[in-house]
Every structure is written in structure tokens, then in C-alpha cells.
Design a protein around this motif. Structure first.
Motif, short mmCIF file in Angstrom:
data_model
loop_
_atom_site.label_atom_id
_atom_site.label_comp_id
_atom_site.label_asym_id
_atom_site.label_seq_id
_atom_site.Cartn_x
_atom_site.Cartn_y
_atom_site.Cartn_z
N ARG A 37 35.01 -1.97 43.05
CA ARG A 37 35.99 -1.11 43.71
C ARG A 37 36.85 -0.42 42.65
O ARG A 37 37.26 -1.03 41.65
N ARG A 38 37.12 0.85 42.86
CA ARG A 38 37.98 1.65 41.99
C ARG A 38 37.53 1.64 40.53
O ARG A 38 38.34 1.75 39.64
N LYS A 39 36.24 1.51 40.32
CA LYS A 39 35.70 1.52 38.96
C LYS A 39 34.62 2.59 38.85
O LYS A 39 33.95 2.93 39.83
N ASN B 21 27.37 -9.87 47.22
CA ASN B 21 27.94 -9.85 45.87
C ASN B 21 28.01 -8.43 45.30
O ASN B 21 27.94 -8.23 44.09
N SER B 22 28.16 -7.45 46.17
CA SER B 22 28.10 -6.04 45.77
C SER B 22 29.17 -5.65 44.76
O SER B 22 28.98 -4.71 43.97
N GLY B 23 30.30 -6.34 44.78
CA GLY B 23 31.39 -5.99 43.88
C GLY B 23 31.06 -6.18 42.41
O GLY B 23 31.76 -5.62 41.54
N LEU B 24 30.02 -6.93 42.12
CA LEU B 24 29.62 -7.10 40.73
C LEU B 24 28.94 -5.86 40.18
O LEU B 24 28.92 -5.64 38.96
N TYR B 25 28.35 -5.05 41.06
CA TYR B 25 27.51 -3.94 40.63
C TYR B 25 28.09 -2.57 40.96
O TYR B 25 27.83 -1.60 40.25
#
Length: 240
Positions: free
Chosen positions: A190-192, A183-187
Motif C-alpha cells: 500500500r502507498r508504495k 499476503n498481497s501486501g508483500l508484493y
């Protein structure tokens, strides 16, 4: 506060990474193991910075599902974090990456020295043959092979079509495949710019034994990774 912590992490991460890359340059003339050691140290340094500055920790689950012999590890891909963590938690993994990344100064050079596994997605059938050749060399060195079946990052709650390369490796190498949910995209989106506090969870799922046909394997792989990833997202409070 979130903005300031994210800014401090990004500044520290990129500046320190540049310094480390330059400082380690002499290792190019040393044995490959020296570069592997340095990459692991950098990965762990990054995880430490993330925890101390951004308040982002990580948890690894399901290590008992990881075979002792070399395996194909097929990982969900949501964040740059995913490309860093495996060097920290696995012993000398061989990571499948786009050939274009090898042209990036230092990053590409270190990847070549560490004998990562490049794939040229523009060369058609020869791409798979070269991929298999590099993969077999990695297995001969007793290394786990890590691949991101989607080929690119997908935002939490979505996924990209799974590429056929993972099925080619699975069928040609004759080894077990360990799916990975995360669930790495929550923390680390990408591109943020922001790096959010909390706990990233990476979970090794039960391995898929060798011998399945391609179509059944692809359905099984996606059928394991995506629901397990959705479960981790829901556990973290993500509602879509």
C-alpha cells in the motif's frame, strides 16, 4: 531492475486502465452484463501485466470452500490488488465499497453500473439498513458478496479493528461467511511504488455457518483470518 520493472508496470497499468475506461464508455447504455464482462477482462489484463512485467504471479487456494450458493466473503485487505482480483476469479461478485469511491470518474460510474454495494460510513444506523438492502439485491441476482472487514488496508504483520458491518450482513442475511487470508501486501504494498516479484497467495478458508451471535461470529472470523494470514506471510519469508 526492480525499480525499472515497477516503473514500467505502473506506467502501463495506469495508462492502459485510462484507455480502457474511456473506450468502454458506450457500454453505459448497454445491459449491466456488458460492464461486468469488461471489468472481468480488465482485472485479468491487470493480472497478466503484473505477471509479465513485474514477475508477480498469484495462486488461489481453497476454492473447494466456496459454496455454490451466494455467500458472504470476508477478505483480509493489504493491497489495491485485493480490490482487483475478485472480479477475475469470481463470477460477477458484489463488492462492498466506500460510498466516496462512487464519485471517482469512471471507477465510480462503472461500480454503479455493475451494482456494487456502497456503504456510507457517516450516516449512522441508516448506513447498515442501506447496506443490507443493496446486499439483498445482490444475493437475489445469485452473486457472492465480498467485504473487507477492516474497512481499509493493513500492512503485512498488522491489522485494523474489524468493523461491525460484516457482522450486520452475516446476521441479517442468514448466509455462510467464507473468510479469506492473503499476503498481497508483500508484493503490491500500500502507498508504495515498487511491485515485487513472487507469488501472491489468496486462500478461501472453511466457511462459517450462519446462525452464530454477533460477538462469537466476530471472534471466530478474526480468529480464522489473522492466523491464516500470518501463516501465508511466514510461508513467503516475512518475519515482521
Amino acid at each position: 531492475m526492480l525499480f525499472l520493472r515497477s516503473a514500467l508496470f505502473n506506467l502501463t497499468f495506469y495508462v492502459s486502465s485510462a484507455i480502457i475506461c474511456i473506450a468502454v464508455t458506450p457500454a453505459f447504455i448497454l445491459p449491466r452484463g456488458v460492464i461486468v464482462f469488461c471489468m472481468r477482462a480488465w482485472s485479468r489484463w491487470t493480472m497478466w501485466l503484473l505477471r509479465v512485467i513485474a514477475g508477480t504471479r498469484y495462486e488461489v487456494r481453497g476454492l473447494e470452500n466456496l459454496p455454490k450458493e451466494p455467500a458472504l466473503i470476508a477478505s483480509k485487505h493489504q493491497s489495491m490488488w485485493d480490490t482487483i482480483i475478485y472480479a477475475a476469479i469470481l463470477n460477477d461478485p458484489a463488492i462492498v465499497l466506500k460510498k466516496e469511491l462512487l464519485y471517482i470518474p469512471y471507477y465510480g460510474w462503472y461500480s454503479i453500473k455493475a451494482q456494487m454495494v456502497p456503504v456510507d460510513r457517516t450516516s449512522g444506523a441508516s448506513a447498515l439498513r442501506n447496506l443490507i438492502l443493496h446486499a439483498k439485491n445482490a444475493l437475489a441476482q445469485n452473486r457472492h458478496l465480498v467485504i473487507f472487514p477492516e474497512g481499509t488496508r493493513a500492512a503485512p504483520g498488522s491489522h485494523n479493528p474489524y468493523k461491525p458491518g460484516v457482522a450486520g450482513l452475516y446476521s441479517q442475511l442468514g448466509i455462510a461467511c467464507v473468510p479469506v487470508a492473503l499476503n498481497s501486501g508483500l508484493y503490491w504494498p500500500r502507498r508504495k511504488f515498487l511491485r515485487r516479484p513472487g507469488t501472491i497467495v489468496l486462500e478461501f478458508l472453511p466457511p462459517i455457518p450462519p446462525g452464530m451471535n454477533r460477538k462469537a461470529f466476530m471472534a471466530e472470523l478474526e480468529g480464522r483470518i489473522e492466523p491464516a494470514t500470518d501463516k501465508l506471510l511466514a510461508e513467503a519469508g516475512f518475519s515482521g
